[in-house]
Write a protein that holds these residues in place. Sequence first.
Motif, mmCIF file in Angstrom:
data_model
loop_
_atom_site.group_PDB
_atom_site.id
_atom_site.type_symbol
_atom_site.label_atom_id
_atom_site.label_comp_id
_atom_site.label_asym_id
_atom_site.label_seq_id
_atom_site.Cartn_x
_atom_site.Cartn_y
_atom_site.Cartn_z
ATOM 1 N N LEU A 52 0.864 -1.176 0.000
ATOM 2 C CA LEU A 52 0.000 0.000 0.000
ATOM 3 C C LEU A 52 0.901 1.227 0.000
ATOM 4 N N PHE A 53 0.560 2.225 -0.786
ATOM 5 C CA PHE A 53 1.442 3.368 -0.971
ATOM 6 C C PHE A 53 0.692 4.676 -0.772
ATOM 7 N N HIS A 54 1.278 5.541 0.044
ATOM 8 C CA HIS A 54 0.792 6.904 0.232
ATOM 9 C C HIS A 54 1.873 7.852 -0.270
ATOM 10 N N ALA A 55 1.519 8.745 -1.176
ATOM 11 C CA ALA A 55 2.467 9.726 -1.711
ATOM 12 C C ALA A 55 2.296 11.037 -0.968
ATOM 13 N N GLY A 56 3.378 11.512 -0.368
ATOM 14 C CA GLY A 56 3.343 12.794 0.311
ATOM 15 C C GLY A 56 3.140 13.938 -0.663
ATOM 16 N N LYS A 57 2.806 15.098 -0.120
ATOM 17 C CA LYS A 57 2.545 16.287 -0.922
ATOM 18 C C LYS A 57 3.771 16.637 -1.758
ATOM 19 N N GLY A 58 3.594 16.708 -3.064
ATOM 20 C CA GLY A 58 4.679 17.061 -3.960
ATOM 21 C C GLY A 58 5.588 15.906 -4.342
ATOM 22 N N ALA A 59 5.308 14.707 -3.827
ATOM 23 C CA ALA A 59 6.140 13.544 -4.174
ATOM 24 C C ALA A 59 5.971 13.238 -5.654
ATOM 25 N N ASN A 60 7.073 13.076 -6.331
ATOM 26 C CA ASN A 60 7.044 12.775 -7.758
ATOM 27 C C ASN A 60 7.712 11.415 -7.953
ATOM 28 N N ILE A 61 6.944 10.376 -7.764
ATOM 29 C CA ILE A 61 7.443 9.009 -7.892
ATOM 30 C C ILE A 61 7.045 8.526 -9.276
ATOM 31 N N GLY A 62 8.025 8.213 -10.094
ATOM 32 C CA GLY A 62 7.734 7.795 -11.462
ATOM 33 C C GLY A 62 7.807 6.289 -11.620
ATOM 34 N N GLY A 63 7.542 5.841 -12.820
ATOM 35 C CA GLY A 63 7.645 4.422 -13.114
ATOM 36 C C GLY A 63 6.318 3.715 -12.995
ATOM 37 N N THR A 64 6.391 2.406 -12.998
ATOM 38 C CA THR A 64 5.201 1.566 -12.943
ATOM 39 C C THR A 64 4.958 1.081 -11.518
ATOM 40 N N ASN A 65 3.746 0.614 -11.247
ATOM 41 C CA ASN A 65 3.470 0.087 -9.908
ATOM 42 C C ASN A 65 3.836 -1.397 -9.795
ATOM 43 N N ILE A 66 4.438 -1.961 -10.831
ATOM 44 C CA ILE A 66 4.976 -3.320 -10.786
ATOM 45 C C ILE A 66 6.492 -3.214 -10.636
ATOM 46 N N ILE A 67 7.014 -3.711 -9.532
ATOM 47 C CA ILE A 67 8.456 -3.669 -9.277
ATOM 48 C C ILE A 67 9.001 -5.062 -9.565
ATOM 49 N N SER A 68 9.823 -5.172 -10.598
ATOM 50 C CA SER A 68 10.321 -6.500 -10.975
ATOM 51 C C SER A 68 11.835 -6.528 -11.144
ATOM 52 N N ASP A 69 12.492 -5.442 -10.805
ATOM 53 C CA ASP A 69 13.942 -5.406 -10.983
ATOM 54 C C ASP A 69 14.711 -5.529 -9.670
ATOM 55 N N ILE A 70 14.016 -5.818 -8.567
ATOM 56 C CA ILE A 70 14.666 -6.011 -7.272
ATOM 57 C C ILE A 70 14.417 -7.444 -6.832
ATOM 58 N N LYS A 71 15.486 -8.215 -6.724
ATOM 59 C CA LYS A 71 15.358 -9.623 -6.346
ATOM 60 C C LYS A 71 15.098 -9.781 -4.851
ATOM 61 N N SER A 72 14.296 -10.780 -4.521
ATOM 62 C CA SER A 72 14.117 -11.146 -3.116
ATOM 63 C C SER A 72 15.272 -12.057 -2.715
#
Length: 175
Positions: free
Chosen positions: A134-154
């Motif tokens: 779950l994601f909350h973006a603070g005021k003025g946060a500019n988070i780009g990209g997709t909501n699928i994260i697949s480039d970070i390995k577990s």
Amino acid sequence: MYRYPSYNLSTTDLREFPGGTLFNGDCLDVIKTLPAASVDCIITDPPYFLGMTHNGQKGNFRDLSICRPFYRDLFHEYRRVAKPEACIYFFCDWRGYAFYYPLFDEILKAHNMLVWDKLSGPGNHYAFIHELVLFHAGKGANIGGTNIISDIKSFTSGAKSTDGAKVHPTQKPVA
């Protein structure tokens, strides 16, 4: 910081790092000591549906209701301590998402749900290869990209080769 009932964290462990501080203790006790609007980012990974029953049996969705007051208090504290521009990331899984989302959205305002594709994982009725965030973006946060994260390995898909030794069963990679 999170409340782990099976561990005895009667004192807070405080560690200073360049650019931040890590607190290890009961999250509700520690967070109440923090000043309002003082936290840049909250990333939290509570236990997924584990140890949340009143009778010690395997949990089901209804058992999460006993946790409602705890999460309501916790989310209110997140809102209090987060700077206006802070982002909040709350890890959960498919079993608890329907429980957490309404509380999170009511108190913090959910701006998105991220899906972390871990590339591998356990499971015998399809593998558990993703986690929800779950994601909350603070005021003025500019988070780009997709909501699928697949480039970070577990850790189960090889992160331990780049992030040091695994020391916790649900440890997240530094990346």
